[in-house]
Each structure stands twice: as C-alpha cells, then as structure tokens.
Design a protein around this motif. Structure first.
Motif, PDB file in Angstrom:
ATOM      1  N   LEU A  86       0.812  -1.217   0.000  1.00 24.08           N
ATOM      2  CA  LEU A  86       0.000   0.000   0.000  1.00 24.08           C
ATOM      3  C   LEU A  86       0.847   1.270   0.000  1.00 24.08           C
ATOM      4  O   LEU A  86       0.306   2.367   0.082  1.00 24.08           O
ATOM      5  N   PHE A  87       2.151   1.111  -0.110  1.00 26.69           N
ATOM      6  CA  PHE A  87       3.047   2.267  -0.081  1.00 26.69           C
ATOM      7  C   PHE A  87       2.555   3.338  -1.050  1.00 26.69           C
ATOM      8  O   PHE A  87       2.253   3.065  -2.197  1.00 26.69           O
ATOM      9  N   ASN A  88       2.451   4.560  -0.551  1.00 24.10           N
ATOM     10  CA  ASN A  88       1.988   5.737  -1.314  1.00 24.10           C
ATOM     11  C   ASN A  88       0.510   5.696  -1.697  1.00 24.10           C
ATOM     12  O   ASN A  88       0.059   6.552  -2.438  1.00 24.10           O
ATOM     13  N   LYS A  89      -0.231   4.697  -1.249  1.00 28.38           N
ATOM     14  CA  LYS A  89      -1.669   4.674  -1.554  1.00 28.38           C
ATOM     15  C   LYS A  89      -2.504   4.195  -0.365  1.00 28.38           C
ATOM     16  O   LYS A  89      -3.658   3.834  -0.534  1.00 28.38           O
ATOM     17  N   VAL A  90      -1.908   4.206   0.820  1.00 30.88           N
ATOM     18  CA  VAL A  90      -2.619   3.717   2.002  1.00 30.88           C
ATOM     19  C   VAL A  90      -3.889   4.526   2.266  1.00 30.88           C
ATOM     20  O   VAL A  90      -4.883   3.979   2.727  1.00 30.88           O
ATOM     21  N   VAL A  91      -3.888   5.821   1.939  1.00 27.03           N
ATOM     22  CA  VAL A  91      -5.072   6.646   2.201  1.00 27.03           C
ATOM     23  C   VAL A  91      -6.235   6.293   1.279  1.00 27.03           C
ATOM     24  O   VAL A  91      -7.351   6.751   1.519  1.00 27.03           O
ATOM     25  N   THR A  92      -6.003   5.452   0.263  1.00 31.43           N
ATOM     26  CA  THR A  92      -7.107   5.006  -0.586  1.00 31.43           C
ATOM     27  C   THR A  92      -7.926   3.910   0.079  1.00 31.43           C
ATOM     28  O   THR A  92      -9.005   3.573  -0.393  1.00 31.43           O
ATOM     29  N   ILE A  93      -7.401   3.364   1.170  1.00 31.39           N
ATOM     30  CA  ILE A  93      -8.110   2.330   1.934  1.00 31.39           C
ATOM     31  C   ILE A  93      -8.957   3.021   2.997  1.00 31.39           C
ATOM     32  O   ILE A  93      -8.461   3.889   3.725  1.00 31.39           O
ATOM     33  N   PRO A  94     -10.224   2.654   3.133  1.00 32.20           N
ATOM     34  CA  PRO A  94     -11.066   3.292   4.150  1.00 32.20           C
ATOM     35  C   PRO A  94     -10.435   3.220   5.546  1.00 32.20           C
ATOM     36  O   PRO A  94      -9.857   2.192   5.920  1.00 32.20           O
ATOM     37  N   ILE A  95     -10.561   4.294   6.292  1.00 26.43           N
ATOM     38  CA  ILE A  95      -9.975   4.379   7.635  1.00 26.43           C
ATOM     39  C   ILE A  95     -10.476   3.253   8.532  1.00 26.43           C
ATOM     40  O   ILE A  95      -9.716   2.744   9.365  1.00 26.43           O
ATOM     41  N   SER A  96     -11.709   2.816   8.353  1.00 27.74           N
ATOM     42  CA  SER A  96     -12.248   1.742   9.197  1.00 27.74           C
ATOM     43  C   SER A  96     -11.453   0.448   9.012  1.00 27.74           C
ATOM     44  O   SER A  96     -11.202  -0.266   9.992  1.00 27.74           O
ATOM     45  N   ARG A  97     -11.047   0.147   7.784  1.00 31.74           N
ATOM     46  CA  ARG A  97     -10.231  -1.058   7.540  1.00 31.74           C
ATOM     47  C   ARG A  97      -8.853  -0.900   8.163  1.00 31.74           C
ATOM     48  O   ARG A  97      -8.324  -1.831   8.784  1.00 31.74           O
ATOM     49  N   ARG A  98      -8.243   0.267   7.977  1.00 33.59           N
ATOM     50  CA  ARG A  98      -6.911   0.504   8.531  1.00 33.59           C
ATOM     51  C   ARG A  98      -6.931   0.450  10.058  1.00 33.59           C
ATOM     52  O   ARG A  98      -6.026  -0.099  10.683  1.00 33.59           O
ATOM     53  N   TYR A 109       1.494   1.969  12.743  1.00 33.46           N
ATOM     54  CA  TYR A 109       0.355   2.874  12.891  1.00 33.46           C
ATOM     55  C   TYR A 109       0.561   4.134  12.050  1.00 33.46           C
ATOM     56  O   TYR A 109      -0.378   4.624  11.414  1.00 33.46           O
ATOM     57  N   GLU A 110       1.762   4.656  12.046  1.00 39.28           N
ATOM     58  CA  GLU A 110       2.048   5.837  11.212  1.00 39.28           C
ATOM     59  C   GLU A 110       1.872   5.492   9.741  1.00 39.28           C
ATOM     60  O   GLU A 110       1.314   6.285   8.980  1.00 39.28           O
ATOM     61  N   PHE A 111       2.335   4.333   9.344  1.00 47.30           N
ATOM     62  CA  PHE A 111       2.178   3.889   7.963  1.00 47.30           C
ATOM     63  C   PHE A 111       0.693   3.804   7.594  1.00 47.30           C
ATOM     64  O   PHE A 111       0.290   4.247   6.518  1.00 47.30           O
TER      65      PHE A 111
END
Length: 151
Positions: A67-79, A146-148
């Motif tokens: 997910l490097f450089n695209k982690v924010v494309t994953i909904p926060i609830s999943r993360r 967590y930061e990632f």
C-alpha cells in the motif's frame, strides 16, 4: 533447534520463536504462522529452512507495504481494524514473553478475510538498533506501522 545446523541467525531466530509460539499455543489463537516442519537437504545435513501454514492473501493486497503511497485510498475503518488486530497480536505475544523482533508494514499480511497476520520473527530493528529484539523495539515498530496506516 539452535544446534541443528542453522547458519543464518535470522532463520534460526525465526524458527525458535515460531517453535515457542507453537509450544505455548499462540499459533492456535493468534494470526501468526504455525511452524509445520523443518527442511534439510538430506538426513543429518542440518536445517536449511522451515515450513509454516499457508496464509492466503487477496490478489490485490498481500501485505501492508504493497500500500506504499496509496494507504489513504483504503477506508480508515479497515486501517483501524488492522491496526487493532496487530496491536492485539503483539500484546498476546508479549504476554507470553515472545518478541516479534521485526515489526514493520512489510511483515504484516492481510488474508482473504481481510485480517492482519504477523510474519517474520527473524529479528531486526526499525529505528533504534539498541532496541533490537526487545518489547520496546516491538512497540517502536508498532508505532511505525500505525504511522504507515495513518491511524
């Protein structure tokens, strides 16, 4: 197992930790690999590797580092779910005196049911080499995960 021919410290540590996890029953209750067997070239030649159970990952997401450089494309609830699962597993390990040793997004797999698994117990460090193979090092690594995940 240390006296059975392991030459690479990471493989030796990985096997020893996985054996301990198996012995105390955590591989039954936590999403960590279960040690299934040891590999050698021939009988008595020493161990060159090990087998664990297969963790089936989805086609589009195998580990967090993908997910490097695209982690924010994953909904926060999943993360947040993954972050909570990772923290829970680390707490269970630490409760039994087991150190993950290489807490990093590259060592977290996401299975086909969208659950986080911790892998790679071979040791290492994330930021501070003095904390290598310590619970404090695991917690430092957990903060990095967590930061990632941006949670």
């Amino acid at each position: 197992m240390a006296g059975r021919g392991f030459e690479l410290p990471g493989i030796s540590r990985d096997c020893q930790v996985l054996q301990k996890i198996k012995d105390i029953g955590l591989s039954q209750s936590c999403r960590v690999p279960a040690l299934e067997g040891l590999l050698s070239l021939r009988e008595g030649s020493g161990v060159i590797g090990f087998l664990t159970n297969y963790i089936e990952t989805s086609d589009d997401l195998g580990d967090l580092i993908s997910l490097f450089n695209k982690v924010v494309t994953i909904p926060i609830s999943r993360r947040e779910k993954w972050g909570g699962q990772i923290k829970y597993i680390v707490e269970q390990l630490h409760g039994q005196g087991v150190i993950w040793g290489d807490a990093s997004p590259r060592n977290v797999l996401i299975d086909i049911d969208d659950n986080a698994w911790l892998v790679d117990f071979g040791g290492g460090y994330n930021i501070d080499p003095k904390l290598m193979d310590t619970m404090e090092g695991d917690m430092e690594g957990l903060r990095a995960v967590y930061e990632f995940l941006k949670v």
